[in-house]
Write a protein that holds these residues in place. Structure first.
Motif, PDB file in Angstrom:
ATOM      1  N   HIS A   2     -32.825  17.923  13.735  1.00 55.54           N
ATOM      2  CA  HIS A   2     -33.767  18.819  14.395  1.00 55.54           C
ATOM      3  C   HIS A   2     -33.148  20.201  14.580  1.00 55.54           C
ATOM      4  CE1 HIS A   2     -31.548  16.951  17.822  1.00 55.54           C
ATOM      5  NE2 HIS A   2     -31.545  18.191  18.275  1.00 55.54           N
ATOM      6  N   ARG A   3     -34.045  21.157  14.840  1.00 53.42           N
ATOM      7  CA  ARG A   3     -33.589  22.530  15.098  1.00 53.42           C
ATOM      8  C   ARG A   3     -34.584  23.217  16.022  1.00 53.42           C
ATOM      9  NH1 ARG A   3     -34.996  24.106   9.036  1.00 53.42           N
ATOM     10  NH2 ARG A   3     -37.232  24.255   9.290  1.00 53.42           N
ATOM     11  N   LEU A   4     -34.062  24.160  16.776  1.00 54.19           N
ATOM     12  CA  LEU A   4     -34.878  25.016  17.626  1.00 54.19           C
ATOM     13  C   LEU A   4     -34.431  26.441  17.346  1.00 54.19           C
ATOM     14  CD1 LEU A   4     -36.987  25.136  19.957  1.00 54.19           C
ATOM     15  CD2 LEU A   4     -35.056  25.139  21.534  1.00 54.19           C
ATOM     16  N   VAL A   5     -35.360  27.285  16.936  1.00 55.27           N
ATOM     17  CA  VAL A   5     -35.036  28.678  16.605  1.00 55.27           C
ATOM     18  C   VAL A   5     -35.926  29.615  17.414  1.00 55.27           C
ATOM     19  CG1 VAL A   5     -34.233  28.143  14.270  1.00 55.27           C
ATOM     20  CG2 VAL A   5     -36.607  28.760  14.630  1.00 55.27           C
ATOM     21  N   ASN A   6     -35.384  30.799  17.715  1.00 53.81           N
ATOM     22  CA  ASN A   6     -36.204  31.778  18.427  1.00 53.81           C
ATOM     23  C   ASN A   6     -37.070  32.541  17.427  1.00 53.81           C
ATOM     24  OD1 ASN A   6     -34.583  33.843  17.335  1.00 53.81           O
ATOM     25  ND2 ASN A   6     -33.516  34.244  19.265  1.00 53.81           N
ATOM     26  N   SER A   7     -37.879  33.457  17.916  1.00 52.12           N
ATOM     27  CA  SER A   7     -38.825  34.168  17.054  1.00 52.12           C
ATOM     28  C   SER A   7     -38.140  35.086  16.042  1.00 52.12           C
ATOM     29  CB  SER A   7     -39.823  34.965  17.898  1.00 52.12           C
ATOM     30  OG  SER A   7     -39.136  35.892  18.710  1.00 52.12           O
ATOM     31  N   SER A   8     -36.860  35.377  16.265  1.00 54.00           N
ATOM     32  CA  SER A   8     -36.086  36.181  15.316  1.00 54.00           C
ATOM     33  C   SER A   8     -35.378  35.322  14.274  1.00 54.00           C
ATOM     34  CB  SER A   8     -35.037  37.022  16.060  1.00 54.00           C
ATOM     35  OG  SER A   8     -35.657  37.877  16.975  1.00 54.00           O
ATOM     36  N   GLY A   9     -35.465  33.996  14.422  1.00 50.48           N
ATOM     37  CA  GLY A   9     -34.827  33.079  13.492  1.00 50.48           C
ATOM     38  C   GLY A   9     -33.445  32.617  13.905  1.00 50.48           C
ATOM     39  N   LYS A  10     -32.987  33.026  15.080  1.00 52.48           N
ATOM     40  CA  LYS A  10     -31.664  32.612  15.569  1.00 52.48           C
ATOM     41  C   LYS A  10     -31.694  31.142  15.965  1.00 52.48           C
ATOM     42  CE  LYS A  10     -28.391  33.361  19.316  1.00 52.48           C
ATOM     43  NZ  LYS A  10     -28.200  34.039  20.602  1.00 52.48           N
ATOM     44  N   LEU A  11     -30.721  30.371  15.479  1.00 52.60           N
ATOM     45  CA  LEU A  11     -30.613  28.960  15.846  1.00 52.60           C
ATOM     46  C   LEU A  11     -30.187  28.831  17.299  1.00 52.60           C
ATOM     47  CD1 LEU A  11     -28.821  27.147  12.879  1.00 52.60           C
ATOM     48  CD2 LEU A  11     -31.023  26.556  13.895  1.00 52.60           C
ATOM     49  N   ILE A  12     -30.970  28.093  18.056  1.00 48.69           N
ATOM     50  CA  ILE A  12     -30.651  27.833  19.458  1.00 48.69           C
ATOM     51  C   ILE A  12     -30.051  26.434  19.589  1.00 48.69           C
ATOM     52  CG2 ILE A  12     -31.582  27.726  21.809  1.00 48.69           C
ATOM     53  CD1 ILE A  12     -31.710  30.536  20.426  1.00 48.69           C
ATOM     54  N   LEU A  13     -30.659  25.461  18.912  1.00 49.66           N
ATOM     55  CA  LEU A  13     -30.155  24.089  18.861  1.00 49.66           C
ATOM     56  C   LEU A  13     -30.259  23.602  17.433  1.00 49.66           C
ATOM     57  CD1 LEU A  13     -32.010  22.530  21.936  1.00 49.66           C
ATOM     58  CD2 LEU A  13     -29.559  22.959  21.764  1.00 49.66           C
ATOM     59  N   PHE A  14     -29.284  22.793  16.998  1.00 50.43           N
ATOM     60  CA  PHE A  14     -29.311  22.219  15.657  1.00 50.43           C
ATOM     61  C   PHE A  14     -28.549  20.916  15.675  1.00 50.43           C
ATOM     62  CE2 PHE A  14     -27.577  21.723  11.357  1.00 50.43           C
ATOM     63  CZ  PHE A  14     -28.765  21.745  10.630  1.00 50.43           C
ATOM     64  N   HIS A  15     -29.112  19.907  15.030  1.00 47.28           N
ATOM     65  CA  HIS A  15     -28.436  18.603  14.929  1.00 47.28           C
ATOM     66  C   HIS A  15     -28.780  17.969  13.595  1.00 47.28           C
ATOM     67  CE1 HIS A  15     -26.843  14.690  16.085  1.00 47.28           C
ATOM     68  NE2 HIS A  15     -27.950  14.165  15.581  1.00 47.28           N
ATOM     69  N   VAL A  16     -27.774  17.447  12.908  1.00 49.76           N
ATOM     70  CA  VAL A  16     -27.996  16.735  11.630  1.00 49.76           C
ATOM     71  C   VAL A  16     -27.771  15.273  11.847  1.00 49.76           C
ATOM     72  CG1 VAL A  16     -27.236  16.474   9.258  1.00 49.76           C
ATOM     73  CG2 VAL A  16     -27.249  18.717  10.312  1.00 49.76           C
TER      74      VAL A  16
END
Length: 61
Positions: A47-61
């Motif tokens: 999963h991933r969570l990105v802000n409106s600018s595309g910056k990764l806030i959370l990421f998990h593989v």
């Protein structure tokens, strides 16, 4: 308030969630986003969570 895009996937590539969440800022998004991910039961999925600018806030593989 800022929009954040949350996506979660199965290992097969199937999309489990593709949602827009709203948080006050990146720090709030990181904390509250992790809680929502755990509530949805996908903390162990990719999963991933990105802000409106595309910056990764959370990421998990």
């Amino acid at each position: 308030m800022e929009n954040y895009r949350f996506t979660a996937f199965e290992k097969t590539g199937e999309t489990l969630f593709d949602e827009t969440w709203t948080f006050e800022n990146d720090e709030t998004a990181k904390i509250n986003g992790q809680q929502q991910i755990e509530e949805k039961g996908v903390a162990d999925k990719t999963h991933r969570l990105v802000n409106s600018s595309g910056k990764l806030i959370l990421f998990h593989v």
